[in-house]
Design a protein around this motif. Structure first.
Motif, short mmCIF file in Angstrom:
data_model
loop_
_atom_site.label_atom_id
_atom_site.label_comp_id
_atom_site.label_asym_id
_atom_site.label_seq_id
_atom_site.Cartn_x
_atom_site.Cartn_y
_atom_site.Cartn_z
N ARG A 163 8.13 -2.40 13.71
CA ARG A 163 7.69 -2.39 12.28
C ARG A 163 6.56 -2.25 11.56
O ARG A 163 6.52 -3.46 10.22
CB ARG A 163 8.06 -4.52 12.68
CG ARG A 163 9.51 -4.59 13.60
CD ARG A 163 9.35 -6.39 13.91
NE ARG A 163 10.78 -6.44 14.47
CZ ARG A 163 11.09 -6.90 15.47
NH1 ARG A 163 9.21 -8.31 16.10
NH2 ARG A 163 12.20 -7.56 16.15
N HIS A 164 5.57 -2.54 11.83
CA HIS A 164 4.33 -2.32 11.27
C HIS A 164 3.84 -1.91 10.89
O HIS A 164 1.90 -1.19 11.11
CB HIS A 164 4.03 -3.47 12.13
CG HIS A 164 4.37 -4.97 12.29
ND1 HIS A 164 4.54 -5.87 11.55
CD2 HIS A 164 4.37 -5.60 13.56
CE1 HIS A 164 5.05 -6.88 11.85
NE2 HIS A 164 5.09 -6.58 13.01
N GLY A 165 4.12 -0.25 12.16
CA GLY A 165 3.27 0.33 12.12
C GLY A 165 3.01 1.92 10.81
O GLY A 165 1.07 1.97 10.94
N SER A 166 3.32 1.39 9.77
CA SER A 166 2.73 1.26 8.57
C SER A 166 1.32 0.92 7.70
O SER A 166 0.89 0.95 7.37
CB SER A 166 4.09 1.67 7.16
OG SER A 166 4.53 0.23 6.48
N ASP A 167 1.22 -0.11 8.55
CA ASP A 167 0.46 -1.04 7.61
C ASP A 167 -1.44 -0.42 9.17
O ASP A 167 -1.86 -1.21 8.84
CB ASP A 167 0.43 -2.59 8.38
CG ASP A 167 1.72 -3.29 7.38
OD1 ASP A 167 1.71 -2.44 6.27
OD2 ASP A 167 2.24 -3.85 7.81
#
Length: 204
Positions: A123-127
Motif C-alpha cells: 500500500r505504501h511502498g511508493s511513499d
C-alpha cells in the motif's frame, strides 16, 4: 528470488541490527502438551509480552542512537488490537508510523507481523524514501522476543501499487523474515559483526 546479497539492490531493505530478549519464567504460560492442544493463559501473558516487546524495541533503537520519532514505520506482533494500542502508546508511536492489520485479519500468530509488513509495502511502498528506518518487533512462546531494525532501500522510482496484490511486496516481507532468521542464528553463533549490512531485494 534473491534472499541475501552483498550488493545494494534497486529496492528492498537492509538489516541494520537485531535485538533479542527472553523471559524463561513464562515457559509454562503457553504450551502444547503431548497429545493435547495449544494452551495459553491469556491474562498472565499480556503483561510480560508487552514488556518484552517494549524492552526489545527500545534496546535496538538506543543501540543505534535512534528514538521512536525517527522511525518511518513500526510493526509489532499482531496478537490483538488492544495489546497493540497499549504498546504504541507506551513507546510513543504515532498513527502515521504504525502498520497493523489485526483488526481486519485477526490474530495470525507468527505470520502477523510478516503479513502486516507485506500489506504495508504493497500500500505504501511508493511513499517510502531511501534510508527510512523500519522497526519490526515480535514475541513468542518461551517467552522470546525479537526486534529487527531495517533501512529501506530505494534507488529507483517505484510505480504506485494497484489494487491487485503485489507478489513483490510479499516476497520482500518473506525475505525480511528469512534475513532475520539468519541474523538470529549469527547472533547465537557469535558472528553478529560479520552479518551487519546484509541486504535483500525482491527479484525473480
Amino acid at each position: 528470488t534473491v534472499l541475501l546479497q552483498s550488493e545494494r539492490p534497486a529496492w528492498g531493505a537492509e538489516v541494520v541490527d537485531v535485538a533479542l530478549e527472553n523471559w524463561k519464567d513464562g515457559l509454562g504460560l503457553v504450551s502444547v502438551p503431548v497429545g493435547g492442544t495449544w494452551h495459553m493463559e491469556g491474562r498472565k501473558v499480556t503483561g510480560p509480552a508487552l514488556k518484552l516487546l517494549a524492552d526489545c524495541s527500545t534496546r535496538v533503537l538506543e543501540r543505534n542512537h535512534l528514538v521512536v520519532e525517527d522511525l518511518r514505520v513500526f510493526i509489532a506482533h499482531q496478537a490483538n488490537y488492544r495489546m497493540l494500542e497499549s504498546l504504541v502508546e507506551h513507546l510513543g508511536v504515532n498513527p502515521s508510523q504504525h502498520w497493523s492489520n489485526v483488526r481486519e485479519k485477526g490474530n495470525q500468530g507468527a505470520a502477523g507481523a510478516l503479513a502486516a509488513f507485506a500489506e504495508g509495502v504493497e500500500r505504501h511502498g511508493s511513499d517510502l524514501l531511501d534510508g527510512d528506518p523500519i522497526l519490526v518487533t515480535v514475541v513468542g512462546a518461551g517467552f522470546t522476543s525479537g526486534s529487527v531494525l531495517l533501512r529501506w532501500i530505494r534507488s529507483v522510482v517505484l510505480l504506485r501499487p494497484t489494487n491487485r496484490r503485489s507478489p513483490a511486496a510479499l516476497r520482500c516481507a518473506v525475505q525480511t523474515c528469512a534475513s532475520c532468521i539468519g541474523f538470529a542464528a549469527k547472533v547465537r553463533d557469535g558472528t553478529l559483526a560479520a552479518a551487519r549490512g546484509d541486504v535483500f531485494s525482491p527479484q525473480g
